[in-house]
Design an enzyme around this catalytic site. Structure first.
Site, mmCIF file in Angstrom:
data_model
loop_
_atom_site.group_PDB
_atom_site.id
_atom_site.type_symbol
_atom_site.label_atom_id
_atom_site.label_comp_id
_atom_site.label_asym_id
_atom_site.label_seq_id
_atom_site.Cartn_x
_atom_site.Cartn_y
_atom_site.Cartn_z
ATOM 1 N N ASN A 63 0.784 -1.287 0.087
ATOM 2 C CA ASN A 63 -0.025 0.200 0.062
ATOM 3 C C ASN A 63 0.791 1.331 0.095
ATOM 4 O O ASN A 63 2.097 1.165 -0.076
ATOM 5 C CB ASN A 63 -0.710 -0.058 1.208
ATOM 6 C CG ASN A 63 -0.097 -0.033 2.583
ATOM 7 O OD1 ASN A 63 0.463 0.736 2.777
ATOM 8 N ND2 ASN A 63 -0.434 -1.213 3.372
ATOM 9 N N ASP A 90 -3.570 -6.621 4.882
ATOM 10 C CA ASP A 90 -4.738 -7.505 5.634
ATOM 11 C C ASP A 90 -4.536 -8.941 5.045
ATOM 12 O O ASP A 90 -5.275 -9.863 5.648
ATOM 13 C CB ASP A 90 -6.175 -6.899 5.518
ATOM 14 C CG ASP A 90 -6.259 -5.845 6.238
ATOM 15 O OD1 ASP A 90 -5.648 -5.588 7.376
ATOM 16 O OD2 ASP A 90 -6.927 -4.812 5.804
ATOM 17 N N ILE A 140 -1.913 -8.300 14.056
ATOM 18 C CA ILE A 140 -0.905 -8.172 15.172
ATOM 19 C C ILE A 140 -1.390 -7.300 16.396
ATOM 20 O O ILE A 140 -1.307 -7.844 17.575
ATOM 21 C CB ILE A 140 0.353 -7.144 14.620
ATOM 22 C CG1 ILE A 140 1.148 -7.962 13.496
ATOM 23 C CG2 ILE A 140 1.650 -6.963 15.596
ATOM 24 C CD1 ILE A 140 2.091 -6.899 12.629
ATOM 25 N N PHE A 181 -4.604 2.503 14.815
ATOM 26 C CA PHE A 181 -4.882 3.425 13.839
ATOM 27 C C PHE A 181 -5.835 3.015 12.761
ATOM 28 O O PHE A 181 -5.960 1.620 12.457
ATOM 29 C CB PHE A 181 -3.490 3.921 12.998
ATOM 30 C CG PHE A 181 -2.710 4.948 13.287
ATOM 31 C CD1 PHE A 181 -1.914 4.870 14.781
ATOM 32 C CD2 PHE A 181 -2.602 6.189 12.962
ATOM 33 C CE1 PHE A 181 -1.292 6.109 15.444
ATOM 34 C CE2 PHE A 181 -2.060 7.300 13.386
ATOM 35 C CZ PHE A 181 -1.312 7.224 14.640
HETATM 36 O O1 C5P Z 1 -8.256 -3.681 11.023
HETATM 37 P P1 C5P Z 1 -7.404 -3.007 10.482
HETATM 38 O O2 C5P Z 1 -6.275 -3.381 9.518
HETATM 39 O O3 C5P Z 1 -8.284 -1.790 9.819
HETATM 40 O O4 C5P Z 1 -6.923 -2.113 11.705
HETATM 41 C C1 C5P Z 1 -5.924 -1.139 11.684
HETATM 42 C C2 C5P Z 1 -5.009 -1.071 12.929
HETATM 43 O O5 C5P Z 1 -4.710 -2.375 13.361
HETATM 44 C C3 C5P Z 1 -3.708 -0.605 12.902
HETATM 45 O O6 C5P Z 1 -3.204 0.061 14.016
HETATM 46 C C4 C5P Z 1 -2.755 -1.549 12.224
HETATM 47 O O7 C5P Z 1 -1.460 -1.086 12.272
HETATM 48 C C5 C5P Z 1 -3.137 -2.676 13.055
HETATM 49 N N1 C5P Z 1 -3.026 -4.018 12.229
HETATM 50 C C6 C5P Z 1 -1.976 -4.953 12.524
HETATM 51 N N2 C5P Z 1 -2.015 -6.338 12.193
HETATM 52 C C7 C5P Z 1 -3.023 -6.296 10.883
HETATM 53 C C8 C5P Z 1 -3.702 -5.444 10.341
HETATM 54 C C9 C5P Z 1 -3.615 -4.124 11.241
HETATM 55 O O8 C5P Z 1 -1.360 -4.859 13.774
HETATM 56 N N3 C5P Z 1 -2.661 -7.472 10.422
#
Ligand code: C5P
Length: 426
Positions: free
Chosen positions: A210, A279, A307, A323
């Site tokens: 991204n 994702d 994570i 975030f």
């Molecule tokens: O669920 P979403 O991806 O929209 O959530 C965003 C938040 O989750 C951000 O803080 C991002 O750093 C964290 N995140 C994560 N691991 C992922 C996806 C998102 O830590 N695989």
């Protein structure tokens, strides 16, 4: 007081009878080895003449925002860059209110707005003005932005009243100021920040990713360092230089980011997940480059480990900030994420075409954030990312300090959960 040696202190003097005491502050700062430049507001000059401070500081006193000579020599931006810290002593009620609003209609307020260095205020005013809910709310707002407030003292005031509002005595004032060079709001704390995008390999030469530049995450890591924290920065592939005084760990994929965060989370007090983690990732990574064919191609994807959710589930006492970058329904999605991931705060911002003011936010040097936590919210208006990061750290510190006592005792205590699914090479 050794910490003040060779430091450049910009002393702001505003309209208060206590302005006469600032002469002693200049002398003691210079005795401590600091270099001092004085900026006075018009109100300040009503009480003491600039000549006094010119003599005491050995430097011209700065008075006007739009002064052609000064702008060519040391105008407001140069002054903001010159200083290692800004001390406003005395800080009047009016000046404090103007700072809260982000006004830049005189030299001192403009310097404070432009500056990135610690800002320290020593309020001095009538005790009724000090206790007024408007002043108290302003003080809380400034504290949440990371401004250090020293004093005021209690005692007999110039107006004859007795109460809080006297300028703090010079000795504790300078002791408090020197703290900004050694201690911060996060001194003794460890903060882990994830930043940047991740890359999910399709084949040896292609990947899914991204537009995240990592600028916001790097600014947050720097702001945490400034606040005195030990900082671990887990960075996806970005082209940013490493900020000073932190540990940087570079990763590429979501899987690597997960493993690296897991390996370093013990002992962490605050986890800030700024990274735009992919994702989904290709279910299979081909060994050789995929060849172009005439027909359509389908790449099957699987979810990456979340994570942030995983960390919060395993370490419920760890203060976690997430975030949410959204292209629509910002508040709804942000609040949903706050709840779903069980985290302590979420910082939401517009991205893509919706982020008109911040040029799409990804890659831009500015951003704006809306913060939500279980029992409150705040809005941080458009600003340069380093400034916004400092404001965010101010809010995080406040929420971290006010968190319920239960979680204070369960900091980074691991809760056993089944391992999340990993793929080879993750
Ligand atoms: O669920 P979403 O991806 O929209 O959530 C965003 C938040 O989750 C951000 O803080 C991002 O750093 C964290 N995140 C994560 N691991 C992922 C996806 C998102 O830590 N695989």
């Amino acid at each position: 007081m050794d910490r003040l040696a060779n430091k450049r202190i910009l002393l702001g003097i505003t309209g208060s009878i206590a302005a006469y005491k600032a002469g002693e502050v200049v002398r003691r700062l210079r005795d401590a080895g600091a270099e001092v430049r004085v900026v006075m507001t018009r109100g300040g000059t009503e009480f003491v003449t600039p000549m006094t401070f010119q003599a005491l500081s050995g430097q011209p006193v700065h008075l006007h925002l739009l002064d052609a000579d000064a702008e060519a020599g040391m105008g407001h931006i140069e002054l903001a860059h010159w200083a290692d810290a800004i001390l406003v002593a005395p800080a009047s009620a009016d000046f404090i209110a103007r700072l809260v609003l982000g006004r830049a209609d005189d030299l001192l307020s403009a310097v404070c707005l432009a500056s990135r260095v610690p800002l320290v205020l020593a309020p001095a005013m009538n005790s009724g003005m000090w206790h007024n809910p408007a002043t108290q709310a302003n003080i809380r707002t400034l504290q949440s932005r990371g401004v250090l407030i020293l004093g005021p003292d209690e005692g007999k005031q110039a107006c004859g009243e007795v109460g809080a509002g006297r300028l703090l005595a010079t000795e504790p004032l300078l002791a408090g100021l020197s703290e900004v060079f050694g201690r911060g709001l996060l001194t003794g704390k460890t903060v882990l920040v994830t930043a940047g995008p991740t890359r999910e390999a399709i084949d040896p030469v292609r990947y899914l990713s991204n537009h995240s530049s990592g600028k916001m995450g790097f600014s947050i890591a720097e702001a945490a360092v400034e606040a005195g924290a030990r900082v671990i920065l887990v960075a996806g592939p970005v082209t940013l230089p490493t900020p000073d005084h932190l540990q940087r760990l570079d990763v590429v994929s979501a899987g690597e980011m997960f493993d690296t965060v897991m390996a370093h989370i013990q002992g962490v007090d605050i986890f800030i997940a700024t990274a735009a983690v992919a994702d989904y990732r290709p279910l299979r990574v081909t060994e050789n480059k995929i060849k172009k064919k005439a027909e359509r191609m389908v790449i099957e994807l699987e979810p990456t480990p979340d994570i942030l959710s995983e960390i919060k589930a395993r370490y419920p006492g760890l203060f976690c900030v997430g975030f949410a970058a959204e292209t629509s329904d910002l508040e709804t999605y942000a609040r949903d994420k706050l709840q779903r991931k069980g985290i302590d705060m979420i910082a939401a911002n517009w991205v893509g075409p919706a982020a008109i003011e911040t040029e799409g936010a990804f890659g831009s040097d500015t951003n704006a954030l809306r913060l939500f936590w279980p029992d409150g919210e705040a809005e941080l208006t458009v600003a340069a990312k380093p400034k916004l990061a400092r404001q965010l750290i101010g809010h995080i510190v406040q929420c971290y300090q006010n968190r319920p006592p239960r979680s204070k005792h369960t900091d980074t205590k691991v809760v056993s959960l089944p391992d999340v699914k990993r793929t080879p090479g993750s």
